[in-house]
Design an enzyme around this catalytic site. Structure first.
Site, short mmCIF file in Angstrom:
data_model
loop_
_atom_site.label_atom_id
_atom_site.label_comp_id
_atom_site.label_asym_id
_atom_site.label_seq_id
_atom_site.Cartn_x
_atom_site.Cartn_y
_atom_site.Cartn_z
N HIS A 170 39.44 29.70 40.24
CA HIS A 170 39.59 30.82 41.17
C HIS A 170 38.32 30.99 41.97
O HIS A 170 37.22 30.74 41.48
CB HIS A 170 39.93 32.11 40.43
CG HIS A 170 39.03 32.42 39.27
ND1 HIS A 170 39.19 31.82 38.04
CD2 HIS A 170 37.96 33.24 39.17
CE1 HIS A 170 38.26 32.29 37.21
NE2 HIS A 170 37.48 33.13 37.88
N ASN A 197 32.97 30.17 39.36
CA ASN A 197 32.27 29.97 38.09
C ASN A 197 32.92 28.82 37.32
O ASN A 197 34.15 28.74 37.24
CB ASN A 197 32.34 31.24 37.24
CG ASN A 197 31.55 32.38 37.86
OD1 ASN A 197 30.45 32.17 38.36
ND2 ASN A 197 32.11 33.57 37.83
N VAL A 241 38.22 33.03 32.68
CA VAL A 241 39.63 32.66 32.88
C VAL A 241 39.66 31.21 33.35
O VAL A 241 39.11 30.88 34.42
CB VAL A 241 40.31 33.58 33.92
CG1 VAL A 241 41.76 33.14 34.13
CG2 VAL A 241 40.27 35.04 33.45
N ASP A 253 40.47 41.81 41.93
CA ASP A 253 39.93 41.67 40.58
C ASP A 253 40.12 42.99 39.82
O ASP A 253 39.88 44.07 40.35
CB ASP A 253 38.44 41.29 40.64
CG ASP A 253 37.94 40.75 39.32
OD1 ASP A 253 37.63 39.56 39.25
OD2 ASP A 253 37.87 41.54 38.34
N ILE A 254 40.55 42.88 38.56
CA ILE A 254 40.83 44.06 37.74
C ILE A 254 39.54 44.82 37.39
O ILE A 254 39.58 46.01 37.08
CB ILE A 254 41.59 43.63 36.45
CG1 ILE A 254 42.38 44.78 35.89
CG2 ILE A 254 40.66 43.02 35.43
CD1 ILE A 254 43.41 44.35 34.84
N HIS A 306 36.06 33.77 43.79
CA HIS A 306 35.78 35.20 43.96
C HIS A 306 35.37 35.43 45.41
O HIS A 306 34.56 34.67 45.95
CB HIS A 306 34.59 35.62 43.09
CG HIS A 306 34.79 35.50 41.61
ND1 HIS A 306 35.01 36.59 40.80
CD2 HIS A 306 34.80 34.42 40.79
CE1 HIS A 306 35.13 36.19 39.54
NE2 HIS A 306 35.00 34.88 39.51
P1 5GP Z 1 35.41 34.27 35.84
O1 5GP Z 1 34.30 34.91 35.06
O2 5GP Z 1 36.34 33.46 34.98
O3 5GP Z 1 34.93 33.56 37.05
O4 5GP Z 1 36.22 35.51 36.43
C1 5GP Z 1 37.43 35.97 35.93
C2 5GP Z 1 37.73 37.26 36.67
O5 5GP Z 1 39.08 37.60 36.43
C3 5GP Z 1 36.88 38.45 36.19
O6 5GP Z 1 36.15 38.97 37.30
C4 5GP Z 1 37.92 39.44 35.64
O7 5GP Z 1 37.60 40.78 35.93
C5 5GP Z 1 39.20 38.99 36.31
N1 5GP Z 1 40.39 39.22 35.54
C6 5GP Z 1 40.59 38.90 34.22
N2 5GP Z 1 41.83 39.23 33.83
C7 5GP Z 1 42.44 39.76 34.93
C8 5GP Z 1 43.75 40.28 35.15
O8 5GP Z 1 44.62 40.33 34.28
N3 5GP Z 1 44.02 40.74 36.41
C9 5GP Z 1 43.10 40.70 37.41
N4 5GP Z 1 43.46 41.18 38.60
N5 5GP Z 1 41.87 40.22 37.23
C10 5GP Z 1 41.54 39.75 36.01
#
Ligand code: 5GP
Ligand code: ZN
Length: 115
Positions: A102, A89, A98, A32-33, A104
């Site tokens: 996915h 999520n 996103v 995760d970034i 986590h």
């Molecule tokens: P969500 O809140 O949708 O479950 O989590 C999306 C996750 O994707 C977040 O933890 C965010 O930091 C990560 N993320 C968003 N954009 C990027 C990216 O371009 N690269 C990587 N490695 N992680 C990302």
């Protein structure tokens, strides 16, 4: 199937760099970034599925692979015995940002209890 505007599809296509932890024909795992724990890796299907709500019966094998990949990632990170958290999520109340499903995987430290 790929969504041309989806950031995780771009990672699958290699158009955006990612720190890949594990990959096979069907899934990709990358760090995760913006990590929320010492270890924070995301596992995605290589095909575009927006949310858990869009999973169909045809995805049953893929869903199993995603979960097994999460355990593989935990093993790669060396946290399979100490423990780790897996989270998916879905939509606004869960804070999904996103819209490419996915998992986590978070660990490497004690995590605050949820709920
Ligand atoms: P969500 O809140 O949708 O479950 O989590 C999306 C996750 O994707 C977040 O933890 C965010 O930091 C990560 N993320 C968003 N954009 C990027 C990216 O371009 N690269 C990587 N490695 N992680 C990302
Ligand atoms: Zn996508």
């Amino acid at each position: 199937m790929h969504d041309p505007d989806c950031i995780f599809c771009k990672i699958v296509r290699g158009e955006i760099p990612a720190d890949v932890v594990y990959e096979d024909d069907d899934v990709l795992a990358f760090k995760d970034i913006s990590p929320q724990a010492k270890i924070h890796t995301l596992i995605i299907p290589k095909t575009h599925i927006p949310t858990l709500n869009a999973l169909q019966e045809e995805h049953d094998a893929l869903a199993g692979k995603l979960l097994r990949a999460a355990a593989k990632v935990a093993k790669i990170h060396g946290v399979e015995e100490d423990g780790y958290r897996t989270v998916i999520n879905t939509n606004a109340d869960a804070g999904q940002v996103v819209f490419h499903v996915h998992v986590h995987v978070m660990g490497g430290q004690p995590l605050r209890k949820m709920g």
